[in-house]
Write a protein that holds these residues in place. Structure first.
Motif, PDB file in Angstrom:
ATOM      1  N   ALA A 153      -3.870 -10.110  -5.074  1.00  0.00           N
ATOM      2  CA  ALA A 153      -5.428  -9.500  -5.104  1.00  0.00           C
ATOM      3  C   ALA A 153      -5.444  -8.238  -4.787  1.00  0.00           C
ATOM      4  CB  ALA A 153      -6.270 -10.451  -4.120  1.00  0.00           C
ATOM      5  N   TYR A 154      -4.759  -7.814  -3.803  1.00  0.00           N
ATOM      6  CA  TYR A 154      -5.038  -6.243  -3.359  1.00  0.00           C
ATOM      7  C   TYR A 154      -4.295  -5.584  -4.627  1.00  0.00           C
ATOM      8  CZ  TYR A 154      -3.232  -1.787  -1.729  1.00  0.00           C
ATOM      9  OH  TYR A 154      -2.840  -0.476  -1.787  1.00  0.00           O
ATOM     10  N   LEU A 155      -3.157  -5.899  -5.041  1.00  0.00           N
ATOM     11  CA  LEU A 155      -2.350  -5.523  -6.099  1.00  0.00           C
ATOM     12  C   LEU A 155      -3.387  -5.152  -7.200  1.00  0.00           C
ATOM     13  CD1 LEU A 155       0.366  -3.906  -6.978  1.00  0.00           C
ATOM     14  CD2 LEU A 155       1.097  -6.035  -7.556  1.00  0.00           C
ATOM     15  N   MET A 156      -3.963  -6.042  -7.777  1.00  0.00           N
ATOM     16  CA  MET A 156      -4.786  -5.912  -8.834  1.00  0.00           C
ATOM     17  C   MET A 156      -6.046  -4.961  -8.437  1.00  0.00           C
ATOM     18  SD  MET A 156      -5.346  -9.746 -10.281  1.00  0.00           S
ATOM     19  CE  MET A 156      -5.939  -9.264 -11.622  1.00  0.00           C
ATOM     20  N   SER A 157      -6.462  -5.093  -7.417  1.00  0.00           N
ATOM     21  CA  SER A 157      -7.422  -4.080  -7.117  1.00  0.00           C
ATOM     22  C   SER A 157      -7.118  -2.648  -6.800  1.00  0.00           C
ATOM     23  CB  SER A 157      -8.160  -4.337  -5.762  1.00  0.00           C
ATOM     24  OG  SER A 157      -8.888  -5.531  -5.624  1.00  0.00           O
ATOM     25  N   ALA A 158      -5.745  -2.307  -6.562  1.00  0.00           N
ATOM     26  CA  ALA A 158      -5.210  -1.128  -6.408  1.00  0.00           C
ATOM     27  C   ALA A 158      -4.765  -0.395  -7.748  1.00  0.00           C
ATOM     28  CB  ALA A 158      -4.033  -1.152  -5.548  1.00  0.00           C
ATOM     29  N   LEU A 159      -4.572  -1.305  -8.654  1.00  0.00           N
ATOM     30  CA  LEU A 159      -4.230  -0.752  -9.971  1.00  0.00           C
ATOM     31  C   LEU A 159      -5.433  -0.551 -10.883  1.00  0.00           C
ATOM     32  CD1 LEU A 159      -1.156  -3.268 -10.825  1.00  0.00           C
ATOM     33  CD2 LEU A 159      -0.912  -0.764 -10.512  1.00  0.00           C
ATOM     34  N   PHE A 160      -6.328  -1.613 -10.659  1.00  0.00           N
ATOM     35  CA  PHE A 160      -7.642  -1.268 -11.697  1.00  0.00           C
ATOM     36  C   PHE A 160      -8.850  -0.571 -11.183  1.00  0.00           C
ATOM     37  CE2 PHE A 160      -5.760  -5.513 -13.249  1.00  0.00           C
ATOM     38  CZ  PHE A 160      -4.701  -4.829 -14.063  1.00  0.00           C
TER      39      PHE A 160
ATOM     40  N   VAL B 170     -13.280   9.550  -2.711  1.00  0.00           N
ATOM     41  CA  VAL B 170     -12.950   8.838  -1.523  1.00  0.00           C
ATOM     42  C   VAL B 170     -11.324   9.149  -1.375  1.00  0.00           C
ATOM     43  CG1 VAL B 170     -12.642   6.395  -0.591  1.00  0.00           C
ATOM     44  CG2 VAL B 170     -14.735   6.959  -1.745  1.00  0.00           C
ATOM     45  N   PRO B 171     -11.039   9.576  -0.012  1.00  0.00           N
ATOM     46  CA  PRO B 171      -9.620   9.699   0.311  1.00  0.00           C
ATOM     47  C   PRO B 171      -8.770   8.459  -0.308  1.00  0.00           C
ATOM     48  CG  PRO B 171     -11.004  10.519   1.982  1.00  0.00           C
ATOM     49  CD  PRO B 171     -11.827   9.769   1.189  1.00  0.00           C
TER      50      PRO B 171
ATOM     51  N   ASP C 206       1.754   5.926   8.705  1.00  0.00           N
ATOM     52  CA  ASP C 206       0.443   6.562   8.611  1.00  0.00           C
ATOM     53  C   ASP C 206      -0.692   5.460   8.382  1.00  0.00           C
ATOM     54  OD1 ASP C 206       1.382   8.935   8.889  1.00  0.00           O
ATOM     55  OD2 ASP C 206       1.356   9.686   6.868  1.00  0.00           O
ATOM     56  N   ILE C 207      -0.090   4.390   7.470  1.00  0.00           N
ATOM     57  CA  ILE C 207      -1.016   3.492   7.121  1.00  0.00           C
ATOM     58  C   ILE C 207      -1.322   2.347   8.484  1.00  0.00           C
ATOM     59  CG2 ILE C 207      -1.212   0.965   5.737  1.00  0.00           C
ATOM     60  CD1 ILE C 207       0.364   2.788   3.694  1.00  0.00           C
ATOM     61  N   VAL C 208      -0.362   2.332   8.874  1.00  0.00           N
ATOM     62  CA  VAL C 208      -0.421   1.296  10.304  1.00  0.00           C
ATOM     63  C   VAL C 208      -1.339   2.211  11.217  1.00  0.00           C
ATOM     64  CG1 VAL C 208       0.879   0.401  12.280  1.00  0.00           C
ATOM     65  CG2 VAL C 208       1.936   0.105  10.080  1.00  0.00           C
ATOM     66  N   VAL C 209      -1.069   3.085  11.488  1.00  0.00           N
ATOM     67  CA  VAL C 209      -2.173   3.972  12.496  1.00  0.00           C
ATOM     68  C   VAL C 209      -3.404   3.878  11.991  1.00  0.00           C
ATOM     69  CG1 VAL C 209      -2.631   6.248  13.459  1.00  0.00           C
ATOM     70  CG2 VAL C 209      -0.122   5.400  13.278  1.00  0.00           C
ATOM     71  N   ALA C 210      -3.743   4.129  10.677  1.00  0.00           N
ATOM     72  CA  ALA C 210      -4.968   4.202  10.030  1.00  0.00           C
ATOM     73  C   ALA C 210      -5.827   2.927  10.176  1.00  0.00           C
ATOM     74  CB  ALA C 210      -5.006   4.970   8.734  1.00  0.00           C
ATOM     75  N   ALA C 211      -5.048   1.876  10.169  1.00  0.00           N
ATOM     76  CA  ALA C 211      -5.553   0.611  10.166  1.00  0.00           C
ATOM     77  C   ALA C 211      -5.877  -0.061  11.390  1.00  0.00           C
ATOM     78  CB  ALA C 211      -4.595  -0.389   9.388  1.00  0.00           C
ATOM     79  N   THR C 212      -5.541   0.501  12.489  1.00  0.00           N
ATOM     80  CA  THR C 212      -5.665   0.313  13.902  1.00  0.00           C
ATOM     81  C   THR C 212      -6.938  -0.112  14.420  1.00  0.00           C
ATOM     82  OG1 THR C 212      -3.422   1.032  14.579  1.00  0.00           O
ATOM     83  CG2 THR C 212      -4.893   0.303  16.431  1.00  0.00           C
TER      84      THR C 212
ATOM     85  N   MET D 149       0.825  -1.218   0.221  1.00  0.00           N
ATOM     86  CA  MET D 149       0.044   0.005  -0.053  1.00  0.00           C
ATOM     87  C   MET D 149       0.829   1.296  -0.003  1.00  0.00           C
ATOM     88  SD  MET D 149      -3.401   0.628   2.338  1.00  0.00           S
ATOM     89  CE  MET D 149      -3.618  -0.934   2.403  1.00  0.00           C
ATOM     90  N   ALA D 150       2.034   1.324   0.699  1.00  0.00           N
ATOM     91  CA  ALA D 150       2.770   2.355   0.788  1.00  0.00           C
ATOM     92  C   ALA D 150       3.489   2.615  -0.492  1.00  0.00           C
ATOM     93  CB  ALA D 150       4.091   2.123   1.974  1.00  0.00           C
ATOM     94  N   THR D 151       3.819   1.404  -1.126  1.00  0.00           N
ATOM     95  CA  THR D 151       4.284   1.628  -2.556  1.00  0.00           C
ATOM     96  C   THR D 151       3.440   2.183  -3.553  1.00  0.00           C
ATOM     97  OG1 THR D 151       5.693  -0.144  -2.200  1.00  0.00           O
ATOM     98  CG2 THR D 151       5.602   0.307  -4.291  1.00  0.00           C
ATOM     99  N   MET D 152       2.169   1.632  -3.411  1.00  0.00           N
ATOM    100  CA  MET D 152       1.010   2.066  -4.510  1.00  0.00           C
ATOM    101  C   MET D 152       0.577   3.486  -4.363  1.00  0.00           C
ATOM    102  SD  MET D 152       1.012  -0.548  -6.284  1.00  0.00           S
ATOM    103  CE  MET D 152      -0.451  -0.061  -7.420  1.00  0.00           C
ATOM    104  N   THR D 153       0.720   4.068  -3.036  1.00  0.00           N
ATOM    105  CA  THR D 153      -0.248   5.361  -2.831  1.00  0.00           C
ATOM    106  C   THR D 153       1.040   6.549  -2.334  1.00  0.00           C
ATOM    107  OG1 THR D 153       0.021   4.476  -0.357  1.00  0.00           O
ATOM    108  CG2 THR D 153      -2.228   4.221  -1.642  1.00  0.00           C
TER     109      THR D 153
END
Length: 639
Positions: free
Chosen positions: A470-477, A487-488, A302-308, A292-296
């Protein structure tokens, strides 16, 4: 999922089979050492060389250990040797001639040798995909056909078309194809964390997490299932594979759950949902946070905090499912004689957890790069294991770790390489830029309908695939469509990541549920349906944090706390409605009321929130009065 152990009896003991086996084992050792070295030192020479070495060694291991044709028929060993030669030639050409490849201006400037190498690389990747994941292979073929003949289509899917020579060049020799983002992720931190998971298992860290969980919660109502939830959460966050988590943890927890009184398909469903949940649990998120950090471009911290908060709500919902299920069927906790001694377990293997602490510190507080932090976590775990006799490793154990660590990464590496074919066609055809318009057009621009469409597409894309892919495909497409409607970015990617994770238990493929049902000796479809029902509260969580940014730690502390409390009430209420249990067994009116009022509670509207909370209070009071003096009987041993 393929066994991670080298099957030494699978090939006839001919000189050809021995050569095949030795080549595979040596390549596995080299692959692991290569990635440990580059985790510390960084990308080897240049990205395309690094990825090529990774792909070549993966191909060799695949052809000799994972899926040699000689396992099907010993006389096909010559085909294995032929494929090995082709892999060495085609991918080796990229490794030793990367400057020439980078200077190619297009298919018309390619030499005959380069055309041959590129063609063989494409065919080898397709062959490997066919042997590993036939659905993904079919998707790849369809995308190649689309790349070649999409000019004959009408509407938004039409593109200019391309020749076979151009398609092969783009897929095999550019960074948008096989040697693109997906293989790059596999060749860097994804391998390291798969390897780390193997080291955790081999050193007995997973066994300690299981025993510690059992000692802490095993005595409570439904303690065997609660043990499964806690242990799978701990292992899943680091291992990064729902299936791997089910195999390693579920093989121990599922039989105990069944013996305690849980129906086989329920035991499999609990383990499935808990294992999936490990991948959304900070601080590691099963390597998902790194992708996620790579894609965004959003910092890892920040990602870790948000996912808590979403992760906390997820596991509260799963523990509540277990508790209500246990009360419905009067399933007690484990007896004292079946509980491990926590102090003894901690004394023997507790020191191994220091490596996880080192990993978390390096990532969150030191700011170290992902690969190097993974390297130090692995080395520290191996050194810690040598400190006590109970965990001390022999030389053969180290070799086995190198071999199994490499074999464990083969399937996902091949899928990542194959994904380069799919993403390549999407990029080269121009359809990728129009996917957002297509999704938004189908939903009419409505944010809720777009989220539903994104959820469905994400689940379909993820069926049968490892979660990171699976996530990588969703993130790309899919992610661009969510961002385009407002959506942020972080909320959009976390939303898609949740449903990429949940695709593992969604029929008709439901690979995680299938594996769990095999261990539980239960019907896979019943297991998948139960797991999907248990997951419904997490679906609500995913929608909630899109509309309620406070659940991602955005806003004032008072708003975050208030939103968390209402979300907590909602999650428990929905779970109670699904399970048909609150303070006692609920009728259909009470169940429907719990679900409706819970959804109102989490809705971003003050009046609806108040109505929802009051409705749940009324149902609770009604059941309490019906129970009279026995309202909370048996709750003294509840978590």
């Amino acid at each position: 999922m393929e066994s991670q152990n080298v099957n030494q009896d699978s090939l006839e003991k001919t000189w050809q089979s021995k050569i095949l086996k030795y080549i595979g084992v040596i390549s596995a050792v080299i692959l692991s050492i290569f990635h440990l070295y580059t985790a510390y030192s960084g990308i080897f020479i240049t990205a395309i060389v690094h990825y090529s070495i990774h792909l070549l060694l993966v191909a060799v291991i695949f052809l000799t250990i994972t899926k040699p044709l000689s396992k099907v028929n010993k006389h096909l060993i010559w085909l294995d040797l032929l494929f090995l030669t082709l892999a060495a030639y085609s991918i080796g050409y990229v490794i030793f001639n990367y400057y020439e490849i980078l200077s190619i201006m297009g298919p018309t400037t390619m030499s005959l040798e380069q055309k041959l190498s590129a063609t063989v690389i494409l065919l080898l990747v397709l062959y490997a995909a066919f042997r590993i994941n036939k659905a993904f292979f079919i998707l790849s073929i369809l995308m190649l056909l689309y790349g070649l003949f999409g000019n004959n289509l009408g509407g938004p899917f039409q593109h200019a078309g391309m020749s076979i020579e151009r398609l092969v060049y783009l897929i095999s020799y550019t960074t948008d194809g096989v040697f693109g983002v997906a293989l790059g992720i596999s060749a860097t931190y994804l391998f390291i964390f798969i390897f780390f998971g193997v080291v955790l298992e081999k050193t007995g860290t997973g066994d300690f997490i299981l025993k510690a969980s059992q000692a802490l919660v095993g005595k409570y109502v439904g303690g065997s299932a609660k043990t499964s939830v806690i242990a799978s959460a701990g292992m899943g966050s680091v291992v990064g594979s729902s299936v791997g988590n089910v195999v390693s943890t579920g093989s121990l927890t599922i039989p105990v759950m069944k013996k305690s009184g849980f129906r086989p398909h329920i035991a499999g469903a609990v383990e499935s949902v808990a294992s999936e949940g490990g991948q959304i649990l900070p601080p590691i998120l099963g390597a998902g946070a790194f992708i996620m950090a790579t894609m965004t471009g959003i910092p890892y911290v920040d990602i870790v905090v948000a996912a808590t908060i979403p992760a906390l709500l997820y596991f509260i919902s799963v523990l509540t499912v277990v508790d209500f299920e246990s009360r419905k069927f009067n399933i007690k906790g484990l007896t004292k004689d079946r509980l491990p001694d926590f102090k003894k377990a901690f004394k023997e293997k507790g020191h191994l957890l220091i490596s996880v602490g080192i990993l978390v510190y390096l990532l969150l507080f030191d700011g170290m790069g992902i690969m190097k932090a993974g390297f130090f976590a692995i080395i520290s775990l191996l050194l810690l294991a040598m400190l006590r006799e109970e965990t001390r490793l022999k030389f053969t154990d180290f070799i086995r770790i190198l071999i199994d660590g490499a074999i464990g990464a083969i399937e996902i590496a091949i899928i990542c390489a194959t994904m380069g074919i799919i993403t390549g066609v999407v990029v080269f055809s121009g359809i990728g830029a129009r996917l957002s318009e297509i999704i938004i057009g189908l939903s009419g621009g409505d944010i809720f309908l777009t989220l539903i469409a994104a959820m469905v597409v994400s689940i379909i894309l993820g069926m049968g695939l490892p979660t990171p892919v699976a996530y990588l495909m969703s993130a790309l497409f899919v992610a661009p469509a969510l961002v385009d409607i407002g959506v942020p970015v972080l909320a959009a990617h976390l939303f898609l990541f949740y449903f990429a994770v949940k695709s593992g238990t969604t029929p008709p493929i439901a690979i995680v549920a299938v594996v769990a049902s095999n261990i539980a000796k239960a019907n896979w479809f019943k297991t998948a349906i139960a797991a999907s029902l248990f997951s419904l509260p997490s679906f609500v969580i995913a929608y909630a944090f899109v509309f309620q940014p406070a659940l991602l730690f955005e806003g004032s502390w008072s708003n975050i706390l208030l939103t968390f409390m209402t979300a907590l009430i909602a999650v428990i209420g929905i779970t109670g409605g699904i399970q048909g249990w609150w303070l006692r067994k609920s009728n259909w009116i009470e169940r429907g009321g719990l679900i409706v009022f819970s959804i109102c509670t989490i809705f971003p509207n003050t009046i609806l929130t108040i109505i929802g909370v009051l409705g749940i209070i009324v149902i609770t009071f009604y059941q309490y009065m019906g129970l009279k003096n026995t309202a909370f009987k048996g709750y003294e041993n509840t978590i």
